[in-house]
Scaffold this motif. Structure first.
Motif, PDB file in Angstrom:
ATOM      1  N   LEU A 160       0.829  -1.209   0.000  1.00 53.50           N
ATOM      2  CA  LEU A 160       0.000   0.000   0.000  1.00 53.50           C
ATOM      3  C   LEU A 160       0.862   1.257   0.000  1.00 53.50           C
ATOM      4  O   LEU A 160       1.741   1.426   0.851  1.00 53.50           O
ATOM      5  CB  LEU A 160      -0.910  -0.004   1.228  1.00 53.50           C
ATOM      6  N   ILE A 161       0.594   2.137  -0.965  1.00 56.19           N
ATOM      7  CA  ILE A 161       1.278   3.423  -1.066  1.00 56.19           C
ATOM      8  C   ILE A 161       0.230   4.520  -1.101  1.00 56.19           C
ATOM      9  O   ILE A 161      -0.743   4.447  -1.847  1.00 56.19           O
ATOM     10  CB  ILE A 161       2.148   3.501  -2.339  1.00 56.19           C
ATOM     11  N   LEU A 162       0.419   5.571  -0.296  1.00 58.15           N
ATOM     12  CA  LEU A 162      -0.501   6.695  -0.289  1.00 58.15           C
ATOM     13  C   LEU A 162       0.058   7.845  -1.122  1.00 58.15           C
ATOM     14  O   LEU A 162       1.278   8.013  -1.218  1.00 58.15           O
ATOM     15  CB  LEU A 162      -0.738   7.189   1.140  1.00 58.15           C
ATOM     16  N   PRO A 163      -0.825   8.642  -1.730  1.00 57.46           N
ATOM     17  CA  PRO A 163      -0.343   9.813  -2.485  1.00 57.46           C
ATOM     18  C   PRO A 163       0.355  10.801  -1.563  1.00 57.46           C
ATOM     19  O   PRO A 163      -0.075  11.023  -0.425  1.00 57.46           O
ATOM     20  CB  PRO A 163      -1.631  10.405  -3.068  1.00 57.46           C
ATOM     21  N   LYS A 164       1.437  11.410  -2.065  1.00 56.25           N
ATOM     22  CA  LYS A 164       2.226  12.336  -1.247  1.00 56.25           C
ATOM     23  C   LYS A 164       1.865  13.800  -1.484  1.00 56.25           C
ATOM     24  O   LYS A 164       2.222  14.668  -0.689  1.00 56.25           O
ATOM     25  CB  LYS A 164       3.713  12.131  -1.539  1.00 56.25           C
ATOM     26  N   SER A 165       1.144  14.068  -2.558  1.00 50.64           N
ATOM     27  CA  SER A 165       0.779  15.448  -2.848  1.00 50.64           C
ATOM     28  C   SER A 165      -0.300  15.941  -1.898  1.00 50.64           C
ATOM     29  O   SER A 165      -0.966  15.153  -1.204  1.00 50.64           O
ATOM     30  CB  SER A 165       0.297  15.568  -4.303  1.00 50.64           C
ATOM     31  N   GLU A 166      -0.502  17.238  -1.850  1.00 45.91           N
ATOM     32  CA  GLU A 166      -1.512  17.830  -0.977  1.00 45.91           C
ATOM     33  C   GLU A 166      -2.883  17.245  -1.315  1.00 45.91           C
ATOM     34  O   GLU A 166      -3.291  17.206  -2.474  1.00 45.91           O
ATOM     35  CB  GLU A 166      -1.535  19.342  -1.148  1.00 45.91           C
ATOM     36  N   SER A 167      -3.597  16.800  -0.294  1.00 43.53           N
ATOM     37  CA  SER A 167      -4.841  16.083  -0.530  1.00 43.53           C
ATOM     38  C   SER A 167      -6.009  16.748   0.185  1.00 43.53           C
ATOM     39  O   SER A 167      -5.856  17.326   1.261  1.00 43.53           O
ATOM     40  CB  SER A 167      -4.703  14.628  -0.043  1.00 43.53           C
ATOM     41  N   GLN A 168      -7.207  16.634  -0.435  1.00 48.60           N
ATOM     42  CA  GLN A 168      -8.437  17.126   0.177  1.00 48.60           C
ATOM     43  C   GLN A 168      -9.226  15.991   0.832  1.00 48.60           C
ATOM     44  O   GLN A 168     -10.365  16.190   1.240  1.00 48.60           O
ATOM     45  CB  GLN A 168      -9.317  17.801  -0.884  1.00 48.60           C
ATOM     46  N   VAL A 169      -8.627  14.811   0.932  1.00 48.64           N
ATOM     47  CA  VAL A 169      -9.318  13.631   1.450  1.00 48.64           C
ATOM     48  C   VAL A 169      -9.821  13.876   2.864  1.00 48.64           C
ATOM     49  O   VAL A 169      -9.067  14.302   3.743  1.00 48.64           O
ATOM     50  CB  VAL A 169      -8.404  12.388   1.402  1.00 48.64           C
ATOM     51  N   ASP A 170     -11.096  13.591   3.063  1.00 46.15           N
ATOM     52  CA  ASP A 170     -11.754  13.763   4.358  1.00 46.15           C
ATOM     53  C   ASP A 170     -11.859  12.430   5.097  1.00 46.15           C
ATOM     54  O   ASP A 170     -11.737  12.378   6.310  1.00 46.15           O
ATOM     55  CB  ASP A 170     -13.157  14.341   4.128  1.00 46.15           C
ATOM     56  N   THR A 171     -12.067  11.344   4.358  1.00 47.74           N
ATOM     57  CA  THR A 171     -12.232  10.013   4.938  1.00 47.74           C
ATOM     58  C   THR A 171     -11.260   9.053   4.283  1.00 47.74           C
ATOM     59  O   THR A 171     -11.250   8.915   3.052  1.00 47.74           O
ATOM     60  CB  THR A 171     -13.673   9.505   4.726  1.00 47.74           C
ATOM     61  N   LEU A 172     -10.442   8.375   5.080  1.00 43.40           N
ATOM     62  CA  LEU A 172      -9.462   7.424   4.575  1.00 43.40           C
ATOM     63  C   LEU A 172      -9.647   6.089   5.291  1.00 43.40           C
ATOM     64  O   LEU A 172      -9.485   5.992   6.504  1.00 43.40           O
ATOM     65  CB  LEU A 172      -8.046   7.950   4.801  1.00 43.40           C
ATOM     66  N   ASP A 173     -10.013   5.054   4.512  1.00 42.15           N
ATOM     67  CA  ASP A 173     -10.261   3.724   5.063  1.00 42.15           C
ATOM     68  C   ASP A 173      -9.209   2.769   4.515  1.00 42.15           C
ATOM     69  O   ASP A 173      -9.192   2.465   3.325  1.00 42.15           O
ATOM     70  CB  ASP A 173     -11.676   3.257   4.673  1.00 42.15           C
ATOM     71  N   LEU A 174      -8.320   2.309   5.392  1.00 42.10           N
ATOM     72  CA  LEU A 174      -7.259   1.380   5.005  1.00 42.10           C
ATOM     73  C   LEU A 174      -7.476  -0.003   5.608  1.00 42.10           C
ATOM     74  O   LEU A 174      -6.570  -0.839   5.587  1.00 42.10           O
ATOM     75  CB  LEU A 174      -5.894   1.928   5.458  1.00 42.10           C
ATOM     76  N   SER A 175      -8.656  -0.258   6.137  1.00 36.49           N
ATOM     77  CA  SER A 175      -8.918  -1.501   6.861  1.00 36.49           C
ATOM     78  C   SER A 175      -8.676  -2.725   5.973  1.00 36.49           C
ATOM     79  O   SER A 175      -8.996  -2.732   4.788  1.00 36.49           O
ATOM     80  CB  SER A 175     -10.353  -1.513   7.384  1.00 36.49           C
ATOM     81  N   GLY A 176      -8.060  -3.744   6.566  1.00 33.31           N
ATOM     82  CA  GLY A 176      -7.802  -4.988   5.861  1.00 33.31           C
ATOM     83  C   GLY A 176      -6.517  -5.012   5.073  1.00 33.31           C
ATOM     84  O   GLY A 176      -6.063  -6.083   4.649  1.00 33.31           O
ATOM     85  N   SER A 177      -5.917  -3.848   4.832  1.00 36.02           N
ATOM     86  CA  SER A 177      -4.652  -3.807   4.100  1.00 36.02           C
ATOM     87  C   SER A 177      -3.487  -4.114   5.037  1.00 36.02           C
ATOM     88  O   SER A 177      -3.617  -4.059   6.263  1.00 36.02           O
ATOM     89  CB  SER A 177      -4.462  -2.433   3.446  1.00 36.02           C
ATOM     90  N   THR A 178      -2.330  -4.430   4.455  1.00 39.17           N
ATOM     91  CA  THR A 178      -1.163  -4.804   5.245  1.00 39.17           C
ATOM     92  C   THR A 178      -0.288  -3.577   5.496  1.00 39.17           C
ATOM     93  O   THR A 178       0.228  -2.983   4.547  1.00 39.17           O
ATOM     94  CB  THR A 178      -0.346  -5.889   4.520  1.00 39.17           C
ATOM     95  N   LEU A 179      -0.105  -3.221   6.769  1.00 35.25           N
ATOM     96  CA  LEU A 179       0.699  -2.050   7.119  1.00 35.25           C
ATOM     97  C   LEU A 179       1.904  -2.409   7.978  1.00 35.25           C
ATOM     98  O   LEU A 179       3.025  -2.004   7.717  1.00 35.25           O
ATOM     99  CB  LEU A 179      -0.168  -1.010   7.851  1.00 35.25           C
ATOM    100  N   TYR A 180       1.708  -3.157   9.037  1.00 31.12           N
ATOM    101  CA  TYR A 180       2.718  -3.469  10.036  1.00 31.12           C
ATOM    102  C   TYR A 180       3.231  -2.197  10.717  1.00 31.12           C
ATOM    103  O   TYR A 180       2.905  -1.893  11.846  1.00 31.12           O
ATOM    104  CB  TYR A 180       3.898  -4.252   9.426  1.00 31.12           C
ATOM    105  N   ARG A 181       4.044  -1.427   9.992  1.00 29.39           N
ATOM    106  CA  ARG A 181       4.563  -0.167  10.526  1.00 29.39           C
ATOM    107  C   ARG A 181       4.293   0.954   9.545  1.00 29.39           C
ATOM    108  O   ARG A 181       4.307   0.751   8.331  1.00 29.39           O
ATOM    109  CB  ARG A 181       6.075  -0.270  10.796  1.00 29.39           C
TER     110      ARG A 181
END
Length: 388
Positions: free
Chosen positions: A288-309
């Motif tokens: 999983l990679i998130l966008p690095k540019s300035e974002s207007q995102v209000d709701t971010l759901d990453l549930s079920g994805s693999t993060l660890y750290r």
């Protein structure tokens, strides 16, 4: 005066005839300054359409019964009043050509839970006023199956065959299209071209499709919402939602909602040029990679994805984020700096992970905005002062 009395008498007679229709339950309701007759015949073990339903009925719910295709002939008895018909979860395998011939005002037809052998142009030939077609599922769809549905703006469809014609929707002007490709292994490149001037919401359930063509959404400039649900895709084309440097295609760069579920890995520049994105769900993704540019995102759901750290700069650019869901992500730790950019955070869900410790200042930057913080079902042995 006599005309008024006649209309009143006619209305009273309609109301009276709508009051009793056992074994169904009939009622008169007021909707948008109109009085509508409704018949609830759902889940009554019916093997035929009851003759007690008044011909002036507007809404009929026949869901969860044992109706077969030959039982639909009785629908011809209903006049042009019928606007909403629910036939979901019966045993309908085909639509008799004349069964809905008198339903000239039908706006909503629900066929969810039935599997039709074949759909062609005769199936819906008389439903020019139909606005919403729900759960149409067939083993075979002819190319001209929907050519008469001029007023349709919503469709949910299940394809039972492996091959799907790219012209299946060519006569439609849909705003919303929910598709389920149960067995197909590819989606035709130009399948969605019909919606260049109309399509706003698209849902693709493609469990066996291994890849999407980069032109899948080409030309859909007014598209606002995209959902992609898959099990076999390794990645998505990097230019799926925007044009490349030397590419002049018109693309959906004004998306408001994107939901992606099941893709193994996402390209780093997938969300480039998406300046209107408000709701982003990236579920069950391994890399999983998130966008690095300035974002207007209000709701971010990453549930079920693999993060660890999660690294310290992960949420850079998400200063407007209010709702963050990182549940079931195998997360083991949250650093002090991880959530620092989230100055507007209101709800944070870290439940069902492997977190053992919460640092002192992990949500300090959101201490004046956060109202809900869920860390249940972790392995936390120590919660320090969180300064909230």
């Amino acid at each position: 005066m006599s005309r008024l009395l006649f209309i009143l008498a006619l209305f009273l007679n309609t109301v009276y005839s709508c009051e009793v229709c056992e074994p169904c339950e009939c009622n008169v309701i007021r909707f948008r300054r109109r009085f509508l007759c409704t018949a609830d015949c759902s889940d009554r073990d019916l093997t035929s359409i009851p003759g007690t339903i008044p011909s002036e009925v507007h809404v009929i719910d026949l869901s969860y019964n044992d109706l077969h295709s030959e039982d639909l002939a009785r629908l011809k008895l209903f006049t042009g009043y019928l606007t909403d018909l629910n036939l979901s979860y019966n045993n309908i395998t085909y639509l008799p050509a004349q069964s809905l011939s008198t339903a000239t005002q039908l706006n909503v037809l629900n066929l969810d839970g039935n599997i039709l052998e074949k759909v062609d142009s005769t199936s819906f030939g008389h439903l020019k006023q139909l606005h919403k077609l729900i759960g149409i599922h067939a083993k075979t769809f002819e190319e001209n199956s929907f050519e008469n549905l001029e007023g349709l703006n919503y469709m949910s469809i299940v394809f039972g065959s492996q091959e799907v014609s790219e012209n299946i929707f060519s006569h439609l002007k849909l705003k919303t299209l929910h598709t389920n490709f149960k067995t197909a292994k590819r989606i035709p490149e130009k399948l969605l071209n019909f919606g260049i001037d109309t399509l706003v919401d698209i849902y693709l359930d493609v469990p066996n499709v291994e890849s999407l063509h980069e032109n899948t959404f080409s030309g859909l400039t007014i598209l606002k919402s995209v959902t992609i649900q898959t099990e076999m895709m390794q990645t998505l084309p990097s230019n799926l939602f925007h044009s490349g440097v030397n590419d002049d295609r018109k693309m959906p760069v004004n998306l408001v909602t994107v939901m992606i579920d099941g893709v193994k890995s996402l390209p780093r520049n997938l969300f480039d040029k998406q300046q209107s994105l408000k709701h982003l769900a990236l579920n069950n993704i391994e890399d999983l990679i998130l966008p690095k540019s300035e974002s207007q995102v209000d709701t971010l759901d990453l549930s079920g994805s693999t993060l660890y750290r999660v690294s310290a700069d992960w949420f850079t650019g998400f200063k407007n984020l209010r709702f963050l869901n990182m549940s079931r992500t195998k997360l083991v730790e949250v650093n002090n700096d991880t959530l620092m950019p989230l100055l507007s955070l209101t709800v944070l869900d870290l439940s069902y992970n492997n977190i053992t410790n919460l640092p002192d200042h992990s949500i300090q930057s959101s201490q004046n905005t956060i109202v809900a913080f869920n860390v249940s079902h972790n392995q936390i042995r120590n919660i320090s002062s969180l300064n909230i």
